[in-house]
Structures are given as structure tokens and as C-alpha cells.
Design a protein around this motif. Structure first.
Motif, PDB file in Angstrom:
ATOM      1  N   UNK A   1       0.838  -1.211   0.000  1.00  0.00           N
ATOM      2  CA  UNK A   1       0.000   0.000   0.000  1.00  0.00           C
ATOM      3  C   UNK A   1       0.865   1.249   0.000  1.00  0.00           C
ATOM      4  N   UNK A   2       1.890   1.250   0.833  1.00  0.00           N
ATOM      5  CA  UNK A   2       2.789   2.410   0.922  1.00  0.00           C
ATOM      6  C   UNK A   2       3.515   2.604  -0.403  1.00  0.00           C
ATOM      7  N   UNK A   3       4.015   1.524  -0.993  1.00  0.00           N
ATOM      8  CA  UNK A   3       4.733   1.626  -2.262  1.00  0.00           C
ATOM      9  C   UNK A   3       3.822   2.157  -3.368  1.00  0.00           C
ATOM     10  N   UNK A   4       2.592   1.665  -3.429  1.00  0.00           N
ATOM     11  CA  UNK A   4       1.651   2.123  -4.452  1.00  0.00           C
ATOM     12  C   UNK A   4       1.258   3.573  -4.202  1.00  0.00           C
ATOM     13  N   UNK A   5       1.035   3.939  -2.954  1.00  0.00           N
ATOM     14  CA  UNK A   5       0.706   5.328  -2.632  1.00  0.00           C
ATOM     15  C   UNK A   5       1.838   6.271  -3.048  1.00  0.00           C
ATOM     16  N   UNK A   6       3.072   5.857  -2.816  1.00  0.00           N
ATOM     17  CA  UNK A   6       4.216   6.676  -3.243  1.00  0.00           C
ATOM     18  C   UNK A   6       4.234   6.842  -4.755  1.00  0.00           C
ATOM     19  N   UNK A   7       3.992   5.749  -5.470  1.00  0.00           N
ATOM     20  CA  UNK A   7       3.987   5.807  -6.936  1.00  0.00           C
ATOM     21  C   UNK A   7       2.873   6.728  -7.431  1.00  0.00           C
TER      22      UNK A   7
END
Length: 121
Positions: free
Chosen positions: A7-13
Motif C-alpha cells: 500500500x505504501x509503495x503504491x501510494x508513493x507511486x
């Protein structure tokens, strides 16, 4: 947990200013429940962001749930075996209702057949 990290990685992207988001099998290592929840998150966030997203997956169900257009490629040299626009509702649709709809099932079956045929070619 793996789901929270994803979730964090996708939110950053999604937070980046890029007009194009590339996701290559981002949920492959997750359990089924976490994968489903993240699919719902990505579907919602991508619609809100209004940017082009290329999502690579081997899952026909995931492709139909997330996609507005599905392209299935053959093995080398990688020709297009299927180029299918997805016209399922994109707005405020209950994910379980969508996954359970006859239209979803028909599209999933069509994509799964194309993937199997492309792999055998």
C-alpha cells in the motif's frame, strides 16, 4: 505486513507527478485476501488520479477487475493475441457485486482463454 508495504509503495507511486504508472505483478507474493483488498485500493486510487496505468499480471480476474483495456501478448516475439476494451462500471461499484456479475465472469473467461491460447502458441 506485506500488504501494508505494498500500500505504501503504491501510494508513493501515485503521489509522484508522472503521467504514467507502471506496475509489474505488484501483488504476486501476497495472500488472496490482501491481494483483493489492494486491487480495490489500486482501482479506486487509479480512477481518482486519472493517469494512465500499465498493470502487468498473469491473472485474468485481476486484469478484468483493474483494467479498462486488456492486452494479451504471445510468447516471443510478443505479438498481440487479444486487445479488449473493458466497459465495466468504473465509479462507485461494490467490488463483490462487480466480481459476481455475469459480465465480469464472461470477460474473465474470455481473457483466461486468450492467455492459455497465447501461452500455447
Amino acid at each position: 505486513s506485506g500488504g501494508q508495504q505494498q500500500r505504501v509503495a503504491i501510494a508513493r507511486a501515485l503521489a509522484a507527478e508522472n503521467p504514467l504508472l507502471l506496475l509489474d505483478e505488484p501483488f504476486a507474493a501476497l495472500d488472496a485476501l490482501t491481494r483483493e483488498r489492494l486491487q480495490e485500493d489500486v482501482r479506486r486510487m487509479a480512477a481518482q488520479a486519472g493517469r494512465t496505468t500499465v498493470f502487468v499480471t498473469h491473472s485474468a480476474e485481476e486484469a478484468v477487475f483493474l483494467g479498462s483495456r486488456i492486452v494479451v501478448l504471445t510468447k516471443s516475439p510478443g505479438t498481440v493475441a487479444l486487445d479488449l476494451p473493458i466497459t465495466l462500471p468504473r465509479g462507485d461499484v461494490d467490488p463483490e457485486e462487480l466480481r459476481g456479475s455475469p459480465e465480469f465472469g464472461e470477460l474473465r473467461a474470455e481473457v483466461a482463454h486468450a492467455v492459455k491460447s497465447a501461452a500455447a502458441a
